[in-house]
Design an enzyme around this catalytic site. Structure first.
Site, PDB file in Angstrom:
ATOM      1  N   ARG A  75       0.845  -1.199   0.000  1.00 48.04           N
ATOM      2  CA  ARG A  75       0.000   0.000   0.000  1.00 48.04           C
ATOM      3  C   ARG A  75       0.882   1.250   0.000  1.00 48.04           C
ATOM      4  NH1 ARG A  75      -5.318  -0.639   1.527  1.00 48.04           N
ATOM      5  NH2 ARG A  75      -5.319   1.361   2.590  1.00 48.04           N
ATOM      6  N   GLN A 120       0.086   2.001  -6.702  1.00 42.20           N
ATOM      7  CA  GLN A 120      -1.366   2.139  -6.846  1.00 42.20           C
ATOM      8  C   GLN A 120      -1.871   1.627  -8.185  1.00 42.20           C
ATOM      9  OE1 GLN A 120      -2.335   6.217  -6.041  1.00 42.20           O
ATOM     10  NE2 GLN A 120      -2.147   5.991  -3.836  1.00 42.20           N
ATOM     11  N   ASP A 135      -2.549  -2.102  -7.941  1.00 41.40           N
ATOM     12  CA  ASP A 135      -3.302  -2.555  -6.774  1.00 41.40           C
ATOM     13  C   ASP A 135      -4.633  -3.169  -7.196  1.00 41.40           C
ATOM     14  OD1 ASP A 135      -4.407  -3.021  -4.340  1.00 41.40           O
ATOM     15  OD2 ASP A 135      -4.154  -0.997  -3.562  1.00 41.40           O
ATOM     16  N   SER A 163      -7.678  -2.544  -4.776  1.00 41.11           N
ATOM     17  CA  SER A 163      -8.342  -1.255  -4.940  1.00 41.11           C
ATOM     18  C   SER A 163      -9.198  -1.224  -6.196  1.00 41.11           C
ATOM     19  CB  SER A 163      -7.302  -0.130  -4.985  1.00 41.11           C
ATOM     20  OG  SER A 163      -6.640  -0.003  -3.748  1.00 41.11           O
ATOM     21  N   TYR A 172      -3.520   0.088   7.250  1.00 44.69           N
ATOM     22  CA  TYR A 172      -4.855  -0.196   7.750  1.00 44.69           C
ATOM     23  C   TYR A 172      -4.984   0.349   9.167  1.00 44.69           C
ATOM     24  CZ  TYR A 172      -5.285  -3.383   3.807  1.00 44.69           C
ATOM     25  OH  TYR A 172      -5.323  -3.920   2.534  1.00 44.69           O
TER      26      TYR A 172
END
Length: 519
Positions: A120, A125, A128, A131, A225
């Site tokens: 993360r 990104q 990912d 996501s 998280y």
């Protein structure tokens, strides 16, 4: 190297690991691509589109003939055993929950890259998968809720009476939660949302929802998280969830942490307190669910009339778009590990992304073929939540030296004022009034402009520069003067004023184009 895109072994799986668009991009990276017959049929990608993109259409032998295999999920043991040693397998693997799979991959001497283990971090990104799928699932969750909800989402005033809007409560403001918030808000519902991370409040409000903070604040952990709550925090959160769900028509839960069992957010008592006709969409059903009564893969109605949706394939209900995003994640990963664009994978284990997703690594060392188990990877630290700004200290009383500096810094204001007064007094009576108006306009303009926040200076000046049109008109009237100096000054004023006018409207046009939605 040859990339194989097989048909998913699971007959319930509607997604495919590559689309015709992503196949073309893989070929540009130097790879050859084979697609098994019918691999994209469930996602509305027929074989002829893959062939047109440059892929070969093959049979089930794609599993054993490929150098790289891309799938949605790890294939079952009977198929896994038919893959050649040394093959690179790219798929969602959930290695944290399946240690036996890690051992099996090592025994098969495969290099396994887990797409659901992408760190993360901002650089990762574009790869990912979690996501990408969560974004689609959040949208689909609202669509499913609307299809099972017995009323309209948007409020209306009709001749037959007033229709109130639906109220939606979203627990969790991650990718899935924000997608659900945006979708519900665009459908006209009143949306409220809660997240353990207080910094998520700004994102929630930017999507048009009201952020309901948990009284007991939590912090983020190093993996990105939320940290596990203390007992006091858990009690405060549970009370908030119970109160908000009782007032909502639709509740969407999104607390789904990879590799862990989903936490229970709504108890049976919470569901019993909800109104008949309410809907719960449990987006964490695949990992056990956030609702105590969730039945994974099912939709059922409780005794008090609350419908609980426990679908585990929300993203799969939009297979065309989900396949495109998953395939693009694969392309982005292979772009990273194909530095020379020559169709050959080079795994740099010093790269935190590559190291984070590599579960097993087959390689040759000192003339021997080895397969190393690299799971779990070393932890990757992500940026922590912004620290709370300290309370603003009371303004300090300026010292004598500071006052002196401030007074010396304002000397030019006094000089300008005195020069203005002298100009008025020395001017003929017929123009002194005009000079006075000019001075007052300068003073008023100065204080008005400086009071506007800096972020608004560009749009403000882009419009107010049009006032230069007044200068332009006056300059045009004077450009033909018999006095050469007046004519030169008038011409210069025309040039400068024209630049201000056209430049101002050009800036305005460019700013407005930033808010124009493309067709």
């Amino acid at each position: 190297m040859l990339i194989g895109v097989p048909r998913e072994p699971d007959p319930e799986q509607t997604l495919v690991a590559a689309t015709p668009d992503t196949v073309a991009k893989l070929i540009k990276l130097g790879y050859q691509v084979d697609v098994e017959k019918g691999a994209g049929a469930a996602a509305s990608y027929p074989d002829d589109l893959y062939a047109a993109a440059g892929a070969g259409i093959v049979d089930h032998s794609v599993w054993g003939n490929s150098d790289i295999i891309t799938t949605l999920d790890t294939p079952p043991a009977e198929i896994l055993s038919g893959i050649r040693p040394g093959t690179v397998l790219i798929a969602r693997m959930a290695p944290g929950r399946h240690p036996e799979l890690v051992e099996s991959l090592a025994q098969q001497r495969l290099t396994a890259l887990a797409m659901d283990a992408v760190p993360r971090i901002s650089r990762a990104q574009s790869m990912d998968v979690l996501s990408s799928m969560a974004n689609i699932a959040g949208y689909r969750a609202v669509i499913e809720a609307a299809s099972h909800f017995g009323r309209l989402f948007t409020g209306q005033v009709t001749a037959a009476g007033k229709v109130p809007p639906a109220t939606v409560y979203v627990i969790g403001a991650g990718v899935a939660g924000l997608a659900a918030i945006g979708t519900a808000n665009s459908m006209g519902a009143i949306v409220r949302a809660t997240d353990l991370r207080p910094e998520a409040g700004e994102q929630v409000e930017s999507m048009g929802a009201e952020f309901v903070a948990i009284p007991a604040e939590t912090r983020r952990s190093e993996d990105g998280y939320a940290r596990e709550m203390t007992d006091d925090q858990a009690r405060a959160a549970a009370a908030l969830y119970a109160r908000e769900s009782a007032m909502a028509d639709i509740v969407i839960t999104t607390a789904n942490i990879p590799g862990r069992t989903s936490p229970i957010l709504l108890t049976a008592d919470d569901v019993a307190a909800m109104r008949p006709g309410s809907v719960i969409v449990d987006m964490a059903a695949a990992n056990g669910g956030n609702c105590e009564l969730t039945r994974p893969g099912e939709v059922f109605t409780t005794d008090n009339g609350v419908r609980i949706i426990g679908y585990t394939d929300l993203a799969g209900r939009l297979p065309g778009q989900a396949s495109q995003l998953y395939g693009q994640n694969i392309v982005n990963l292979l772009t990273l590990v194909t530095p020379d664009r020559d169709g050959r994978v080079v795994l740099d284990l010093e790269d935190e992304i590559v190291r984070g997703i590599t579960v097993t690594y087959n390689h040759v060392r000192d003339g021997r073929e080895l397969t190393d188990i690299l799971w779990p990877p070393p932890p990757v630290k992500v940026s922590a939540a912004p620290s709370v700004a300290p309370a603003e200290a009371p303004p300090a009383v300026p010292t004598g030296a500071e006052v002196g500096v401030e007074k010396r810094g304002a000397w030019w204001k006094w000089v300008a004022g005195l020069l203005g007064v002298a100009l008025v007094l020395a001017s003929p009576a017929q123009v002194s009034a005009d000079y006075m108006v000019l001075m007052l306009a300068v003073v008023v303009g100065f204080y008005v402009i400086t009071s506007v926040t800096h972020s608004l200076h560009t749009p403000l000046m882009s419009e107010t520069n049009a006032i230069s049109g007044i200068i332009l008109v006056g300059a045009i009237l004077q450009v033909g003067s018999a006095n050469l100096a007046v004519s030169i000054m008038a011409f210069a004023a025309i040039v400068v004023a024209s630049i201000n006018i056209f430049g101002g409207f050009t800036v305005t046009h460019r700013m407005l184009s930033m808010f124009t939605r493309e067709a």
